[in-house]
Motif scaffolding. Structure first.
Motif, short mmCIF file in Angstrom:
data_model
loop_
_atom_site.label_atom_id
_atom_site.label_comp_id
_atom_site.label_asym_id
_atom_site.label_seq_id
_atom_site.Cartn_x
_atom_site.Cartn_y
_atom_site.Cartn_z
N GLN A 229 0.81 -1.22 0.00
CA GLN A 229 0.00 0.00 0.00
C GLN A 229 0.84 1.26 0.00
OE1 GLN A 229 -2.82 -0.46 3.27
NE2 GLN A 229 -4.25 -1.57 1.94
N ALA A 230 1.96 1.23 -0.74
CA ALA A 230 2.85 2.40 -0.80
C ALA A 230 2.25 3.55 -1.59
CB ALA A 230 4.19 2.01 -1.41
N GLY A 231 1.43 3.22 -2.61
CA GLY A 231 0.86 4.26 -3.45
C GLY A 231 -0.19 5.09 -2.73
N THR A 232 -0.60 6.17 -3.35
CA THR A 232 -1.57 7.06 -2.73
C THR A 232 -2.55 7.61 -3.76
OG1 THR A 232 -1.84 9.04 -1.36
CG2 THR A 232 -0.08 9.09 -2.99
N THR A 233 -3.75 7.90 -3.30
CA THR A 233 -4.74 8.57 -4.15
C THR A 233 -4.71 10.07 -3.94
OG1 THR A 233 -6.41 8.27 -2.43
CG2 THR A 233 -6.26 6.57 -4.14
N GLU B 35 -0.75 16.38 5.89
CA GLU B 35 -0.57 17.41 4.86
C GLU B 35 0.53 18.39 5.21
OE1 GLU B 35 -4.36 19.15 4.02
OE2 GLU B 35 -5.08 17.38 2.95
N ILE B 36 1.42 18.00 6.12
CA ILE B 36 2.56 18.85 6.44
C ILE B 36 3.64 18.60 5.40
CG2 ILE B 36 4.36 19.34 8.14
CD1 ILE B 36 2.44 18.41 10.29
N PRO B 37 4.14 19.65 4.74
CA PRO B 37 5.14 19.46 3.69
C PRO B 37 6.39 18.76 4.22
CG PRO B 37 4.29 21.71 3.67
CD PRO B 37 3.77 21.07 4.91
N LEU B 38 6.96 17.89 3.37
CA LEU B 38 8.18 17.18 3.72
C LEU B 38 9.34 17.82 2.97
CD1 LEU B 38 9.60 14.71 5.03
CD2 LEU B 38 9.09 13.45 2.93
N GLN B 39 10.37 18.21 3.73
CA GLN B 39 11.57 18.78 3.12
C GLN B 39 12.62 17.69 2.95
OE1 GLN B 39 13.22 22.17 5.05
NE2 GLN B 39 11.37 23.40 4.93
N LEU B 40 13.16 17.59 1.76
CA LEU B 40 14.26 16.67 1.50
C LEU B 40 15.43 17.44 0.94
CD1 LEU B 40 12.40 13.72 -0.29
CD2 LEU B 40 12.99 13.89 2.13
N PHE C 164 -9.87 11.40 0.97
CA PHE C 164 -9.54 10.98 2.33
C PHE C 164 -8.03 10.92 2.46
CE2 PHE C 164 -10.21 7.29 -0.39
CZ PHE C 164 -9.06 6.55 -0.19
N GLU C 165 -7.55 10.91 3.71
CA GLU C 165 -6.12 10.81 3.98
C GLU C 165 -5.61 9.44 3.54
OE1 GLU C 165 -2.23 10.74 5.30
OE2 GLU C 165 -3.55 12.38 4.73
N ASP C 166 -4.52 9.43 2.79
CA ASP C 166 -3.99 8.20 2.22
C ASP C 166 -2.46 8.29 2.23
OD1 ASP C 166 -3.76 5.79 0.94
OD2 ASP C 166 -4.25 6.56 -1.05
N ALA C 167 -1.82 7.60 3.18
CA ALA C 167 -0.37 7.68 3.33
C ALA C 167 0.34 7.21 2.06
CB ALA C 167 0.08 6.85 4.53
N TRP C 168 1.54 7.72 1.88
CA TRP C 168 2.33 7.43 0.68
C TRP C 168 3.76 7.15 1.10
CZ3 TRP C 168 5.30 11.74 -1.97
CH2 TRP C 168 5.98 11.26 -3.11
N PHE C 169 4.36 6.06 0.56
CA PHE C 169 5.75 5.76 0.84
C PHE C 169 6.59 6.21 -0.35
CE2 PHE C 169 9.68 3.45 1.22
CZ PHE C 169 9.90 3.41 2.59
N CYS C 170 7.42 7.20 -0.10
CA CYS C 170 8.28 7.76 -1.16
C CYS C 170 9.68 7.17 -1.05
CB CYS C 170 8.33 9.28 -1.03
SG CYS C 170 9.44 10.07 -2.22
N LEU D 164 17.27 21.81 -1.92
CA LEU D 164 16.16 21.19 -1.21
C LEU D 164 14.98 21.01 -2.14
CD1 LEU D 164 16.06 23.43 2.02
CD2 LEU D 164 16.79 21.04 1.97
N ILE D 165 14.11 20.10 -1.77
CA ILE D 165 12.79 20.05 -2.40
C ILE D 165 11.75 19.99 -1.30
CG2 ILE D 165 13.59 18.92 -4.52
CD1 ILE D 165 12.49 16.28 -3.40
N HIS D 166 10.58 20.51 -1.58
CA HIS D 166 9.43 20.40 -0.67
C HIS D 166 8.41 19.50 -1.35
CE1 HIS D 166 10.44 24.66 1.06
NE2 HIS D 166 11.32 23.74 1.40
N LEU D 167 8.01 18.44 -0.66
CA LEU D 167 6.96 17.55 -1.16
C LEU D 167 5.67 17.85 -0.41
CD1 LEU D 167 8.71 14.06 -1.53
CD2 LEU D 167 7.94 15.56 -3.37
N TYR D 168 4.58 17.96 -1.16
CA TYR D 168 3.27 18.24 -0.57
C TYR D 168 2.33 17.09 -0.91
CZ TYR D 168 5.22 22.98 -0.75
OH TYR D 168 6.02 24.08 -0.62
N LYS D 169 1.65 16.60 0.09
CA LYS D 169 0.61 15.58 -0.14
C LYS D 169 -0.70 16.16 0.38
CE LYS D 169 0.12 11.93 2.45
NZ LYS D 169 -1.31 12.04 2.81
#
Length: 666
Positions: free
Chosen positions: A15-19, A102-107, A72-78, A62-67
């Motif tokens: 279930q790594a993917g997300t809608t 929905e908190i942006p992830l900084q990489l 509905f909330e749907d976790a995603w494995f990047c 850096l990059i900022h990823l936004y989900k």
């Protein structure tokens, strides 16, 4: 106009993917891109997109990823993100984590950097922010007084997603457990709180898993033989307890006339000690440990001493056993010439002592609990870009989960160990506390430990031989990585993150005990290399050595009794087979312990073996070449072990790299 190509890779996990909608922002030295959507539909595998900017952004930092949720909330494995600049330069951003909410992830870009190597203020700020977030999640707590500190969570449900078992692993873990419990219940073992009727009946407990049958049957046929008893000090589940004996302690008054007939002609005990053929195992740490009851029946513990002799053929045999630390009329010295069941029982008391030392100190403390300390401190003090973080993180996979689970059901008050062991819960806590007080840095570093115990030349010591090859391979790999990122001793000294990391390990893992020799700071590249080699070896090879064979060597009850229902004998000549059966654990206790040993020594689905690094935390070419060289070394070791094992009656395979997991996860 500058156009950047972006590729986002989703992990290959359940279930790594997300809608949800995924967007990205690029941050370079010369500016920042607009927020751009990568996916509007179900995101799996790789998604590609182009980002158009009015000008070149310069090097991408850096990059900022936004989900953002759609329905509905749907976790995603990047897994990772790759960005290709207009001039063709590729920037790689390792991620390998779940993105939730929905908190942006900084990489940040994946090049390994120590704090002093940072050129840009924005990246220094990112390091601080990342560690602040981690410290809020990974907090310390005390589980028991005198124990190493552990993760401050109450159950596995409280763990972050990235530290939990994968779905397939959790399913496999609980499946094995359920099948074995039902099997034991179906056969009626779990409700039989009585003695076994015969030694042969004990073999009925063996699992029907085909690959598990061979060694337990061998043990059942050889457990009472002195040569197999001695063999296990070298290649059993606890191969680190014996040491060379150059002089007998006053508390163990073995006389020449007692053992002369077991040493051979033209020699004596003093001569054999001087020539390095006498070894001792001392279980003093168990003296005075409070005992408990199992199903209302009182249990007992001994603190034995065992003297062993290496004969002219290289075989190791016990020649004298005393079941207490205080010699005297009520503490006879048992000898191979005694009545059969007196001698067998004396050896079984030693095996019971082995159960406690192995499970509580060698296995739990010196691999699981130290591994957890290493993991927590790494997460709290080393940001993702730190080269030491990149080196170590694969060796902490699932460690926090398995240890949290252990505190919930295994080592807690009323847990599985207390229910099946003769020590009371307070006694179990005391054993580990005493063990920690005696831990030294020397004992955690295999080459030093072998030298300190005087066992560098004893033959047929496969744990030592295979372990030294693995230590050398790990050390070579670590050395290459560290030399790539650290140019001088001064670069180690001024790495503030690294120094805070090792200080916290010293304080929270070893409780600040300077006499342990554990470093509280690192001053040279050589010190750093040795410390990291010890950590990786502990979390992989050492854990495999003391864990993988638990069911093999412990499924046959008399070889690994977890409790004793009668007190240690104070006189000789009174024991028989029936008294032996009435001393070792009951049928129900045996079944419970066998189920646990089978589970804890299983190879689960989703296992990553030593040297397998599918998650590419290192992005530079030199570390990647070093990983390939490490894998080649491990393959050579595997071939050498398998060639050695071919003619051996009982192959030693617990340090075969093909059976060593990267981390402590079971």
């Amino acid at each position: 106009m500058a156009t950047y190509e972006v590729q986002v890779a989703t992990g290959d996990v359940f279930q790594a993917g997300t809608t949800n909608s995924i967007s990205i922002t690029l941050v370079g030295t010369e500016g920042e891109s607009a927020k751009t959507k990568i996916s509007h539909t179900f995101l799996t595998n790789c998604a590609k997109s182009k980002i158009h900017c009015e000008q070149d952004l310069g090097p991408i930092l850096l990059i900022h990823l936004y989900k953002e949720r759609i329905l509905f909330e749907d976790a995603w494995f990047c897994n990772n993100v790759c960005v290709t600049s207009p001039l063709g330069k590729v920037y790689r951003f390792p991620c390998y984590q779940w993105v939730e909410g929905e908190i942006p992830l900084q990489l940040r870009e994946g090049t390994g950097k120590t704090l002093s190597d940072e050129e840009y203020g924005i990246l220094k700020q990112h390091r601080r922010y990342e560690l602040e977030e981690r410290r809020a999640v990974f907090r310390w707590k005390t589980f028991a007084e005198g124990w190493p500190l552990c993760l401050d969570v109450d159950s596995v449900e409280d763990l972050s997603s990235d530290t939990k078992f994968s779905y397939i692993r959790a399913k496999n873990f609980h499946g094995i457990q359920t099948v074995q419990i039902y099997r034991m219940a179906f056969m009626g073992f779990l409700n039989k709180h009585c003695s076994w009727k015969s030694l042969e009946d004990m073999e009925k407990i063996f699992s029907k898993i085909k690959r598990r049958n061979t060694v337990p049957k061998y043990v059942a046929s050889h457990w009472s033989k002195d040569t197999f008893f001695g063999y296990q000090f070298l290649n059993g589940t606890n191969p680190v307890v014996i040491q060379k004996c150059m002089e007998l302690p006053d508390k163990f008054p073995v006389m020449q006339e007692m053992v002369a007939s077991f040493l051979g002609a033209d020699t004596n005990l003093r001569k054999e000690m001087q020539e390095g053929h006498i070894f001792i195992a001392d279980y003093e740490i168990l003296e005075g440990i409070p005992t408990g009851t199992i199903n209302g029946q009182q249990q007992y513990i001994a603190a034995p001493l065992c003297l062993l002799h290496q004969d002219s053929t290289g075989l190791l045999r016990p020649i004298a056993i005393q079941l207490s630390q205080t010699p005297g009329p009520k503490s006879p010295i048992f000898l191979p010439s005694d009545h059969e069941w007196d001698w067998i029982l004396a050896k079984t008391w030693v095996r019971n002592a082995e159960f406690y030392i192995h499970q509580i100190i060698i296995h739990l403390l010196k691999t699981h609990l130290f591994g957890e300390v290493f993991a927590i401190s790494t997460l709290r003090h080393l940001p993702t870009c730190h080269p030491v973080f990149k080196l170590l993180i694969p060796h902490f996979r699932f460690t926090l989960h398995i240890n949290t689970l252990a505190r919930s059901v295994l080592i807690n008050s009323g847990g599985i160990i207390e229910k099946g062991a003769g020590a009371s819960y307070e006694g179990l806590l005391m054993i580990l506390k005493r063990g920690l007080e005696k831990v030294t840095y020397v004992s955690l570093c295999l080459p030093d430990d072998i030298q300190a115990r005087g066992v560098s030349s004893i033959p047929n010591y496969y744990y030592r031989d295979d372990g030294m090859k693995l230590w050398t391979a790990v050390a070579s790999f670590v050395s290459g990585i560290i030399d790539f990122y650290y140019t001088s001793d001064e670069s180690v000294q001024r790495d503030a993150e690294l120094q805070a990391w090792v200080k916290e390990i010293f304080m929270n893992g070893f409780l600040g005990r300077e006499s342990s020799g554990i470093p509280s700071s690192l001053w040279t590249i050589a010190e750093l290399k040795k410390f990291l080699t010890m950590m990786i070896f502990t979390c992989s090879a050492q854990h495999a050595a003391v864990n993988t064979g638990q069911y093999d060597l412990g499924a046959f009850l008399p070889n690994y009794p977890s409790s004793m229902r009668e007190p240690p004998p104070e006189v000789k000549g009174r024991y028989s087979l029936q008294l032996f059966l009435d001393t070792v654990p009951t049928v129900a206790t045996t079944a419970q312990n066998a189920t646990s040993l089978l589970l804890l020594s299983s190879t689960l689905a989703d296992t990553r073996f030593l040297g397998q690094y599918p998650e590419e935390h290192f992005t530079e070419q030199k570390p990647k070449r070093l990983i390939r060289a490490f894998q080649e070394q491990l393959q050579e070791i595997t071939e050498e072990i398998e060639e050695r094992n071919n003619p051996v009656e009982l192959p030693y395979n617990y340090l075969n790299p093909k059976q060593i997991e990267n981390s402590i996860s079971i």
